[in-house]
Each structure stands twice: as structure tokens, then as C-alpha cells.
Design a protein around this motif. Sequence first.
Motif, PDB file in Angstrom:
ATOM      1  N   TYR A 143       0.771  -1.182   0.147  1.00  0.00           N
ATOM      2  CA  TYR A 143      -0.026  -0.046  -0.067  1.00  0.00           C
ATOM      3  C   TYR A 143       0.804   1.259  -0.130  1.00  0.00           C
ATOM      4  CZ  TYR A 143       0.573   1.557   4.949  1.00  0.00           C
ATOM      5  OH  TYR A 143       1.012   1.988   6.151  1.00  0.00           O
ATOM      6  N   GLU A 146       1.707   2.027  -3.712  1.00  0.00           N
ATOM      7  CA  GLU A 146       0.527   2.410  -4.433  1.00  0.00           C
ATOM      8  C   GLU A 146       0.637   3.703  -3.983  1.00  0.00           C
ATOM      9  OE1 GLU A 146      -2.449  -0.129  -2.810  1.00  0.00           O
ATOM     10  OE2 GLU A 146      -1.738  -1.788  -3.749  1.00  0.00           O
ATOM     11  N   HIS A 147       0.694   4.221  -2.785  1.00  0.00           N
ATOM     12  CA  HIS A 147       0.599   5.858  -2.276  1.00  0.00           C
ATOM     13  C   HIS A 147       1.659   6.477  -3.252  1.00  0.00           C
ATOM     14  CE1 HIS A 147       0.296   9.284  -0.083  1.00  0.00           C
ATOM     15  NE2 HIS A 147       1.877   9.189   0.111  1.00  0.00           N
ATOM     16  N   ARG A 150       0.476   6.882  -6.778  1.00  0.00           N
ATOM     17  CA  ARG A 150      -0.586   7.754  -6.862  1.00  0.00           C
ATOM     18  C   ARG A 150      -0.002   9.347  -6.798  1.00  0.00           C
ATOM     19  NH1 ARG A 150      -3.157   4.609  -3.255  1.00  0.00           N
ATOM     20  NH2 ARG A 150      -2.523   6.092  -1.686  1.00  0.00           N
ATOM     21  N   THR A 151       0.825   9.733  -5.751  1.00  0.00           N
ATOM     22  CA  THR A 151       1.235  10.952  -5.415  1.00  0.00           C
ATOM     23  C   THR A 151       2.324  11.592  -6.353  1.00  0.00           C
ATOM     24  OG1 THR A 151       2.747  10.166  -3.769  1.00  0.00           O
ATOM     25  CG2 THR A 151       0.259  11.026  -3.106  1.00  0.00           C
ATOM     26  N   GLY A 153       3.999   9.400  -9.055  1.00  0.00           N
ATOM     27  CA  GLY A 153       4.151   8.650 -10.203  1.00  0.00           C
ATOM     28  C   GLY A 153       5.482   7.805 -10.387  1.00  0.00           C
TER      29      GLY A 153
END
Length: 337
Positions: A143, A146-147, A150-151, A153
Motif C-alpha cells: 500500500y 501504491e501511495h 498515486r502521488t 508517479g
Amino acid sequence: MNILAVDPLAPWGHVRFNTVVLAALREIGRVSLITFRDYHKHFQVDESIDIPDPRGLHGSDRRLRFGQPWVVASILRTVRPADYDAVVFLCYEAVSLALKWPKDARAYVFEHNNTDKARENLFKMFLYKRIPRSVSHLVFMDYIGEHIARTCGRRSFCVPLNYNLSSEAALARVPRPLPESGPRTIFVPSTCTRSRVVRRLKAFVLASDGWRMVSKGRHEEESERCRVRRFFDDYQNLMDGCDLVFFGGEYEYRVSAALHEAMSCGKPIVGLDCGFIREFAQRYPGAVRCIGDVREIDAVRFAPDAVRQDQERFVSENSPDAIREALRRALSAESNA
């Protein structure tokens, strides 16, 4: 494979972590380690390279952190990243990497608390996002990667975080049911549990007939029901002897090594709501509970068989073999990119 491992901060608390990672890397290829001279004595590698910085480990942690851009510049004057098949930062400081690391030099960086620190303010996040795209992040849980994707790239790879005991010693510790009567012991092994949370936990313990607590904390205290110490000389004995492990840190995108120790020992865990505890409880629902208030501890129940099942899976998923194979996949993915 020719691998350069880099530790520009040389934290004493990372000796065990670095030892496990370096051993895994040595099973993948030839490992050179560049760090401060005094730090080399803790590790076995194929080549030891000193950072030519006169401050070395004699400066305070704060001085080292503020001096990190110059430390990274010293590293780049000493070694050429292009001479290695992979460059792995065992830890790093985001500002120095953003300012000094060459944009075309591939590297991997282990994320300890860097991702959480970047969330503290817009300036830190701005610099975090300026870390070159040639740098891939090594995270301890999916996770977190994944963060980062998202923030920022950025690409990341999940590498498990090991525990102190051997797999055999960990699995020899069998979960037991909570005692029906008599004081049960709550162990708070992490210094990242906030002082106000320790005070609330103490109030809960003193108001209850069924609990006592042993906790790390800034202000030492000793009573029949409450023991607070800055350091523990009998850490493993306290972990083995407790009935429940409690965590009250504000971890969103970082993990707790102390809770990894608790999981390996088959201890039931209760943590106050935060990103890490939510993810940990979702992954190991038999052994971990996420609560909103310390008073909910009385209502939490664990089945020893379910705790044991999660313990066995955890020990396998975070073993030295699992770490080695995760690193091998990460390094192979980049070399084939």
C-alpha cells in the motif's frame, strides 16, 4: 551482478536491518558498501568503501542530516554509479537525493519514514517529488508503493521487513489464550507511541482490575501496575512474557519494526487507528485489531489458533529467503527495463 550498497546516514538502529539486506544482496551478486568508516565494522561485504567526509560518525544525527547533500556529493566523487549493475540505498534523506543524485543514474532507495515525512508540509512533498525518476522505491508493504505511485508517479517494489529471531525460534513461540483472571500484561515496545497515548493507556490500566502495562517512554516510572522505561535490557523476555502488544503511533505510510517482532513471536496486537494498523489488520486479521480508543481493549478477543495461523504466514512472508527473492525480482526488473 555488481551491486553498490549505500548508507549515507549510518543509523545505529539499522544495523540488524542492514545486516539482513546485505546478506540477501550477497546471494544475488558481489556487494560493495560505501558508508562511514566506523560503521563498516558491523557488516560483511565483498568490498568496503569509506565516505571521505571528515565529520564521519562524530557529528550528531542532526548534523549528519543537514550535511547530507555534501555527503551524497562525496559519495559521487568516490564511486561512479555507472560502474555497477545496481545501486541500493539502505536509507536516504530526500533533500540530498533530490538535489544531488544524477537524473540518469538508476538507484533503489529503501523507504523507512521518508514517505510519511514528505506528507508533513508542501515544501517537503515538493522536494520528495523532485527525486529523479531514475530512482525506484523499495517499500515494506504494497500500500505504501501504491501511495507513491498515486502521488509521485514513481515505481516501487515491495521488499519484506525481517524480524530479529530465526524462523525456527519464532515458530517455537506458540500463541496462548489471554488469562481469564489475574492481571494481564500489555507491552508497548515502540518509542513512536505518543506520550499522550501512553498516559491514556496508563489511566485505562489503573482504572481496570485486569491489566498492567510495560511501556517505552520518555519519562521513566515504576509501580505495581505501570512500568515505563526509556530503554529495555530485557526486551525479548518482555515480548515473550506479555499477553498483548499495543501500538499507538501515527504511522500512515511507514511500518513498525516492533510490531514485526510481535507478529513473529505470535503475540496478539492492538493498535490505534492509523494507515499502517489498518493495513496490518487487513493482512493479518487473526492477530491484529485496529481500535479507535484504548478503552476498547477490554472488548477485543483473539483466538490462539487464528493468531498462530497469521504468525506462520508472517514468518514465511518476511523470512530472509523472501527478502532475497524480492530483491532479486526488483533488481532483475530494472536491469531488464
